[in-house]
Design an enzyme around this catalytic site. Sequence first.
Site, mmCIF file in Angstrom:
data_model
loop_
_atom_site.group_PDB
_atom_site.id
_atom_site.type_symbol
_atom_site.label_atom_id
_atom_site.label_comp_id
_atom_site.label_asym_id
_atom_site.label_seq_id
_atom_site.Cartn_x
_atom_site.Cartn_y
_atom_site.Cartn_z
ATOM 1 N N ARG A 168 -2.924 31.889 28.142
ATOM 2 C CA ARG A 168 -1.578 31.682 27.598
ATOM 3 C C ARG A 168 -0.573 32.564 28.325
ATOM 4 O O ARG A 168 -0.825 33.738 28.547
ATOM 5 C CB ARG A 168 -1.586 31.989 26.097
ATOM 6 C CG ARG A 168 -2.581 31.065 25.404
ATOM 7 C CD ARG A 168 -2.512 31.104 23.907
ATOM 8 N NE ARG A 168 -3.537 30.184 23.402
ATOM 9 C CZ ARG A 168 -3.802 30.007 22.124
ATOM 10 N NH1 ARG A 168 -3.107 30.664 21.196
ATOM 11 N NH2 ARG A 168 -4.743 29.159 21.756
ATOM 12 N N ARG A 188 -2.363 40.368 21.766
ATOM 13 C CA ARG A 188 -1.707 39.222 22.405
ATOM 14 C C ARG A 188 -1.909 39.336 23.907
ATOM 15 O O ARG A 188 -1.282 40.170 24.554
ATOM 16 C CB ARG A 188 -0.211 39.232 22.049
ATOM 17 C CG ARG A 188 0.554 37.982 22.453
ATOM 18 C CD ARG A 188 2.002 38.052 21.978
ATOM 19 N NE ARG A 188 2.091 37.993 20.526
ATOM 20 C CZ ARG A 188 2.124 36.856 19.825
ATOM 21 N NH1 ARG A 188 2.094 35.692 20.450
ATOM 22 N NH2 ARG A 188 2.200 36.890 18.518
ATOM 23 N N GLU A 241 -3.066 36.861 12.279
ATOM 24 C CA GLU A 241 -3.731 35.566 12.367
ATOM 25 C C GLU A 241 -5.027 35.649 13.163
ATOM 26 O O GLU A 241 -5.041 36.069 14.312
ATOM 27 C CB GLU A 241 -2.793 34.553 13.036
ATOM 28 C CG GLU A 241 -3.435 33.180 13.206
ATOM 29 C CD GLU A 241 -2.561 32.230 14.033
ATOM 30 O OE1 GLU A 241 -1.332 32.256 13.853
ATOM 31 O OE2 GLU A 241 -3.126 31.480 14.849
ATOM 32 N N SER A 246 -6.889 29.413 12.842
ATOM 33 C CA SER A 246 -5.857 28.426 12.588
ATOM 34 C C SER A 246 -6.529 27.066 12.627
ATOM 35 O O SER A 246 -7.201 26.738 13.606
ATOM 36 C CB SER A 246 -4.801 28.537 13.683
ATOM 37 O OG SER A 246 -3.791 27.586 13.461
ATOM 38 N N ARG A 269 -9.585 38.275 19.737
ATOM 39 C CA ARG A 269 -8.690 39.011 18.847
ATOM 40 C C ARG A 269 -9.406 39.532 17.606
ATOM 41 O O ARG A 269 -8.994 40.542 17.026
ATOM 42 C CB ARG A 269 -7.525 38.103 18.418
ATOM 43 C CG ARG A 269 -6.503 38.823 17.561
ATOM 44 C CD ARG A 269 -5.451 37.891 17.006
ATOM 45 N NE ARG A 269 -4.294 37.780 17.894
ATOM 46 C CZ ARG A 269 -3.223 37.052 17.587
ATOM 47 N NH1 ARG A 269 -3.177 36.366 16.449
ATOM 48 N NH2 ARG A 269 -2.202 36.992 18.420
#
Length: 422
Positions: free
Chosen positions: A260, A275, A347, A350, A386
Amino acid sequence: MIDIRLLRDNPDAVRASQTARGEDTSVVDAALAAEARRRSSLADFESLRAEQKAMGKQVAQASGEEKAALIGRTKELADQVKAHQATANEAEAELDELLYRIPNIVEGAPAGGEDDFITLKTVGTPRDFAAEGLTPRDHLDLGEALGAIDTQRGAKVSGSRFYFLTGVGARLELALLNAAVDLATAAGFTPMITPTLVTPDTMRGTGFLGEHADEVYHLERDDLYLVGTSEVALAGYHGDEIIDLSAGPKRYAGWSACYRREAGSHGKDVRGIIRVHQFHKVEMFSYCRPEDAEAEHQRLLDWEEQMLAAVDLPYRVIDTAAGDLGTSAARKFDCEAWLPSQERYLELTSTSNCTTFQARRLNVRARTENGTQTVATLNGTLGTTRWLVAILENHQQADGSVRVPEGLRPYLGGLEVLEPVR
RNA sequence: GGAGACGUCGCAUAGUCUGGUCUAGUGCGCCACCCUGCUAAGGUGGUAACGGGGCAACCCGUUCGCGGGUUCAAAUCCCGCCGUCUCCGCCA
């Protein structure tokens, strides 16, 4: 892509969805108009084409002067056919472009933006570090002390937001992902190791080249995209196929690196590995009949919660607001683990119900009693790099060691505690 | 990187040279029915997707890897691309 029939039969439903997402409704009317143009221009073209084909047959049977005369007449017709075909193609392209701009129809998600989520439940209780007389250390402190995370050298080698997982850190990630694969396999998923470079068509089909195109790495020379999740490859897996769902949903668990760009998140989560540009993930992906999608969504959520239980983390489940849904999602549930160092939820999973939105563009159908039907697709997270952040922080001990959650011990040769190396 | 072969309705294959009779044939598989006391075999019919129109039976259009072109007309001729396979070279 939404169903053109829904747009035609019930444009108000599409408008309502756009409003819930906080998006423009004028595109609905534009698309309706384009659809009307497409149909009339197509009808014109088709009747001319039918005439041309009929005359073609006469030409084939005729001969001599009669044939020459017929050819003279058909020449004119051919020009008309060509012109109308061009018009019809233009109308089609115009409609496609408009349809592509309409995100999936929201189904049950609360209206509003990022902060308008609904908390469905809270599981476990965050540790009271103050009562223990401790100030929680953050995951990077802990990870460095354990010799598990090296962001300095990650930055040296690849730039910011890159990292090395070293020693026990590398083992911990493998343990987590292997536990995820095992859980998925036990649940009947087919484990998959997927391509992480995909073609533009595949990327577009999954809906990631719309609003979020900036998030995606693109290799210019080869015109390939680096995936941000194995969802992309797994959605493309059955592209242009008619699949058999008579025995229930087709479930795949994809293991892949994810990339990403994190454009637009400058200055956000810059410390540690919360992140990052590259991480690993085990992702559930399910193809099912549209009428089963909602129940399947709950099942995916349930498997996510089983995984969170295996690593013994306190978390909450939120029902994401419409404005915070991805382009393809009709509804999304996130599981957020407690992050002691920041005293907030982070988070970790998801799960999205994409209904028929992805499958329509990717052309994935299933056979039913009345012909074929576009299937529904769903995805959900079973584990990512994460997760290490939450595991390290929640299971840290006063001496800087970290307790290994029960569910991961079998994957670490029975190891119960990660000890600091310095 | 170089050379060649190939890509057709689930699978296999015909059709491409010589454009129109392809509404894409045949075999296998599958479905229905018939016949046969079981089984096997046999017979008859059906069997792609997508879009448009119609209450419906049905009709029309698109699709022969993808995209262009030539032509009154393209599975068939031309160009580009993609994929698969074989051989050669190069590298691990």
